[in-house]
Design an enzyme around this catalytic site. Structure first.
Site, PDB file in Angstrom:
ATOM      1  N   ALA A 102       0.819  -1.219   0.000  1.00  0.00           N
ATOM      2  CA  ALA A 102       0.000   0.000   0.000  1.00  0.00           C
ATOM      3  C   ALA A 102       0.857   1.275   0.000  1.00  0.00           C
ATOM      4  CB  ALA A 102      -0.932  -0.013   1.197  1.00  0.00           C
ATOM      5  N   HIS A 144       3.652   1.763  -1.689  1.00  0.00           N
ATOM      6  CA  HIS A 144       3.992   2.053  -3.094  1.00  0.00           C
ATOM      7  C   HIS A 144       2.772   2.592  -3.842  1.00  0.00           C
ATOM      8  CE1 HIS A 144       7.021  -1.238  -2.209  1.00  0.00           C
ATOM      9  NE2 HIS A 144       7.801  -0.299  -2.689  1.00  0.00           N
TER      10      HIS A 144
END
Ligand code: PAF
Length: 280
Positions: free
Chosen positions: A36, A38
């Protein structure tokens, strides 16, 4: 629909076409095994650009000889699906051979003095040379207008900003906030190395960062706050590389000097090395 490209000519053609249409191009470099954190960077880049390119490249030059390059988790199918859902337009997949056409040993290297030498740079010699070397190549390949990097790698962001200014890359650098698990552990691809037994202890890092902030706010001397933070981590089962409070540019503040601060921790739990930080 996300487009997967691994030929530089095809990437250049796609980006040139966007630029011809007057579109702004955002970029999120990664080493894959995305989470999450990234995807929040892709969403952030999207807010600053009309199209987003993300790269997945496990960069051999930023790993030390005893580090986890070969076992670094590689999850290409999940990464591609997640990037598409996050709004990424192009997934750029260079190979080691195309990134380093003369081989890793003969590769031209980018070294950013000063900020690269402390903390992570001192613990992981050559790490930031590898990061700057690959990020400068990725910038030349993608030619973005804006690039997003996570603030979890606080020092990496500082090093990249200095490189971009010094080498006059025409790229706006933006920092994305740290994304955390429910118990406060900063998301990282390396968290999955933690055994089920050690995983709950990892959240102590965030707690110690908050204690460092509170200690300084209560008027305790910085050096005492740092020493106690190291002791707390050691007592929680970590082997601490550093637990320090710095100015935002990572230089060491004088005692009692007012101003913004960042607390930074790097500590090992079992064989897993974790880093985290807190700005205040
Ligand atoms: O932060 C990372 O994942 C890497 O250091 C980066 C910026 C993708 C360069 O390999």
């Amino acid at each position: 629909m996300i487009e997967k490209l691994s030929e530089l000519a095809a990437l250049r053609a796609r980006v040139s076409e966007w630029k011809r249409q007057g579109l702004r191009v955002g970029f999120v470099p990664t080493m894959g095994n995305l989470h999450a954190g990234h995807y929040s960077l892709v969403e952030l880049a999207r807010q600053h650009a009309d199209r987003v390119v993300s790269s997945v490249f496990v960069n051999p030059t930023q790993f030390g000889p005893n580090e986890d390059y070969t076992r670094y988790p590689r999850t290409p199918d999940a990464d591609m699906a997640g990037l598409e859902a996050a709004g990424c337009d192009v997934l750029w997949l260079p190979t080691v051979e195309s990134m380093y056409p003369f081989g890793v040993e003969l590769a031209a290297k980018v070294h950013v003095p000063g900020v690269s030498g402390v903390l992570e740079g001192a613990c992981r010699p050559g790490h930031f040379d590898g990061v700057c070397t690959v990020v400068s190549r990725l910038f030349n390949q993608v030619q973005p207008d804006v690039a997003a990097f996570g603030k979890k790698d606080y020092q990496q962001l500082a090093v990249i900003r200095q490189m971009v200014t010094d080498l006059a890359f025409p790229i706006q650098i933006i920092g994305g906030d740290i994304v955390r698990e429910d118990d406060g552990l900063a998301m990282s691809s390396r968290n999955q190395y933690l055994s089920a037994q050690l995983r709950p202890q990892a959240a102590q890092i965030r707690k110690v960062l908050l204690q460092m902030q509170a200690g300084l706010a209560a008027g305790q001397p910085r050096t005492r706050v740092e020493t106690e933070a190291g002791q707390r981590l050691d007592a929680a089962g970590f082997v601490t590389d550093y637990a320090v409070i710095r100015r935002p540019d990572l230089s060491e503040p004088a005692e009692d000097e007012p101003g913004a601060r960042v607390a930074l921790i790097a500590a090992r739990l079992g064989t897993t090395r974790l880093i985290d930080n807190l700005e205040f």
